[in-house]
Design a protein around this motif. Structure first.
Motif, PDB file in Angstrom:
ATOM      1  N   LEU A 264       5.228  23.028 -53.863  1.00  0.00           N
ATOM      2  CA  LEU A 264       3.915  22.018 -53.977  1.00  0.00           C
ATOM      3  C   LEU A 264       3.341  22.256 -52.485  1.00  0.00           C
ATOM      4  CD1 LEU A 264       2.059  20.188 -54.767  1.00  0.00           C
ATOM      5  CD2 LEU A 264       4.055  18.326 -54.333  1.00  0.00           C
ATOM      6  N   ARG A 265       4.133  22.418 -51.215  1.00  0.00           N
ATOM      7  CA  ARG A 265       3.486  22.287 -49.776  1.00  0.00           C
ATOM      8  C   ARG A 265       2.860  23.671 -49.616  1.00  0.00           C
ATOM      9  NH1 ARG A 265       5.500  25.075 -45.589  1.00  0.00           N
ATOM     10  NH2 ARG A 265       7.582  25.326 -46.418  1.00  0.00           N
ATOM     11  N   MET A 266       3.477  24.674 -50.456  1.00  0.00           N
ATOM     12  CA  MET A 266       2.671  26.141 -49.945  1.00  0.00           C
ATOM     13  C   MET A 266       1.648  26.381 -50.933  1.00  0.00           C
ATOM     14  SD  MET A 266       6.056  28.485 -49.596  1.00  0.00           S
ATOM     15  CE  MET A 266       5.150  30.054 -49.266  1.00  0.00           C
ATOM     16  N   LYS A 267       1.407  25.566 -52.038  1.00  0.00           N
ATOM     17  CA  LYS A 267       0.292  25.732 -52.938  1.00  0.00           C
ATOM     18  C   LYS A 267      -0.851  25.017 -52.355  1.00  0.00           C
ATOM     19  CE  LYS A 267      -0.542  23.176 -56.613  1.00  0.00           C
ATOM     20  NZ  LYS A 267      -0.200  22.415 -57.885  1.00  0.00           N
ATOM     21  N   ARG A 268      -0.500  24.071 -51.544  1.00  0.00           N
ATOM     22  CA  ARG A 268      -1.495  23.209 -51.214  1.00  0.00           C
ATOM     23  C   ARG A 268      -1.904  23.428 -49.560  1.00  0.00           C
ATOM     24  NH1 ARG A 268      -2.894  18.517 -54.041  1.00  0.00           N
ATOM     25  NH2 ARG A 268      -4.628  18.769 -52.647  1.00  0.00           N
ATOM     26  N   GLY A 269      -1.303  24.760 -49.292  1.00  0.00           N
ATOM     27  CA  GLY A 269      -1.607  25.421 -47.933  1.00  0.00           C
ATOM     28  C   GLY A 269      -0.976  24.872 -46.705  1.00  0.00           C
TER      29      GLY A 269
END
Length: 260
Positions: free
Chosen positions: A36-41
């Motif tokens: 989730l963190r990486m998906k949201r940048g």
């Protein structure tokens, strides 16, 4: 550094929300939240936490990812048939005013399944039906009680016709069922439980906790049940030594509080 970043994230989340991520299985939780963190940048968990504090939608997405809000009506139908055809009728022979709790109720499918079963047996108006979850977003959806057709795939036809109203692509729970359930926010691992329950349903959430957290939770559930009351767990949540919690097997995935 990466481990320190995640540990600081856990600390900040607990301070802000009282949710202790350390009580969840770390590898599973960390993998899910990293995605989730990486998906949201966001490059770090600390940056992700700071963003959550400013963005309510991101915070709700975090809660949704953490609590795995996947639910259906009549999930594992043969287990619900036992509730409908065996356990609830047995309870009603002893007491018409049942006290029932759907713990970690997600978006409401399980408490509404309970409500349909009680309504069909003429016991809903006298019952105390309580449903809780840690996720405000999930609770809001539960109160609205509007669902996609995929959530209804295991609902028996007689129930689908009687307790749902179709509007275009969505299905609305009838008002009498909506009024019958008291939805409330609750952190299972921190908050105290009410007592005297005939039936507690808590399915497909305990699996995400550590063994220590499970032990505490089963003790709390046992104390919340009245003697002879039932705990209904998920299909991957068998209790291997129920006697230590003053419970005994009643059927597959059902445990009865000793004392009757």
């Amino acid at each position: 550094m990466e481990d320190q970043d995640f540990l600081l994230f856990i600390k900040k989340v607990k301070e802000y929300t009282s949710i202790d991520l350390a009580l969840y299985k770390e590898a599973q939780m960390k993998r899910r939240l990293t995605t989730l963190r990486m998906k949201r940048g966001y490059n770090t968990f600390v940056a992700f936490f700071d963003a959550m504090m400013k963005d309510k939608e991101l915070f709700y997405e975090f809660l949704d990812r953490m609590t795995i809000n996947v639910s259906e009506f009549w999930r594992n139908p043969n287990r619900w048939e036992l509730v409908e055809q065996k356990f609830v009728p047995e309870m009603l022979k002893k007491n018409r005013r049942l006290k029932v709790w759907s713990a970690a109720c997600s978006t409401g499918e399980e408490p509404y399944t309970l409500a349909m079963i009680l309504a069909e047996q003429g016991a809903l108006n006298e019952a105390h039906l309580h449903a809780t979850d840690i996720d405000d977003g999930a609770l809001e959806k539960a109160r609205k009680a509007i669902y996609l057709d995929r959530s209804l795939r295991d609902v028996p036809e007689k129930y689908a016709k009687k307790y749902f109203r179709q509007e275009q692509m969505m299905y609305h729970i009838t008002d009498d069922l909506k009024k019958s359930i008291k939805f409330q926010k609750q952190n299972l691992l921190v908050d105290t439980f009410d007592t005297g329950y005939d039936l507690i349903v808590c399915r497909n959430v305990i699996i995400y906790f550590t063994e220590e957290a499970k032990h505490v939770l089963y003790q709390k559930f046992s104390k919340a049940l009245k003697p002879g009351g039932l705990l209904f767990v998920g299909s991957t949540e068998q209790i291997f030594s129920p006697g230590q919690y003053d419970l005994e097997p009643a059927d597959t995935f059902f445990y009865r509080k000793k004392g009757v």
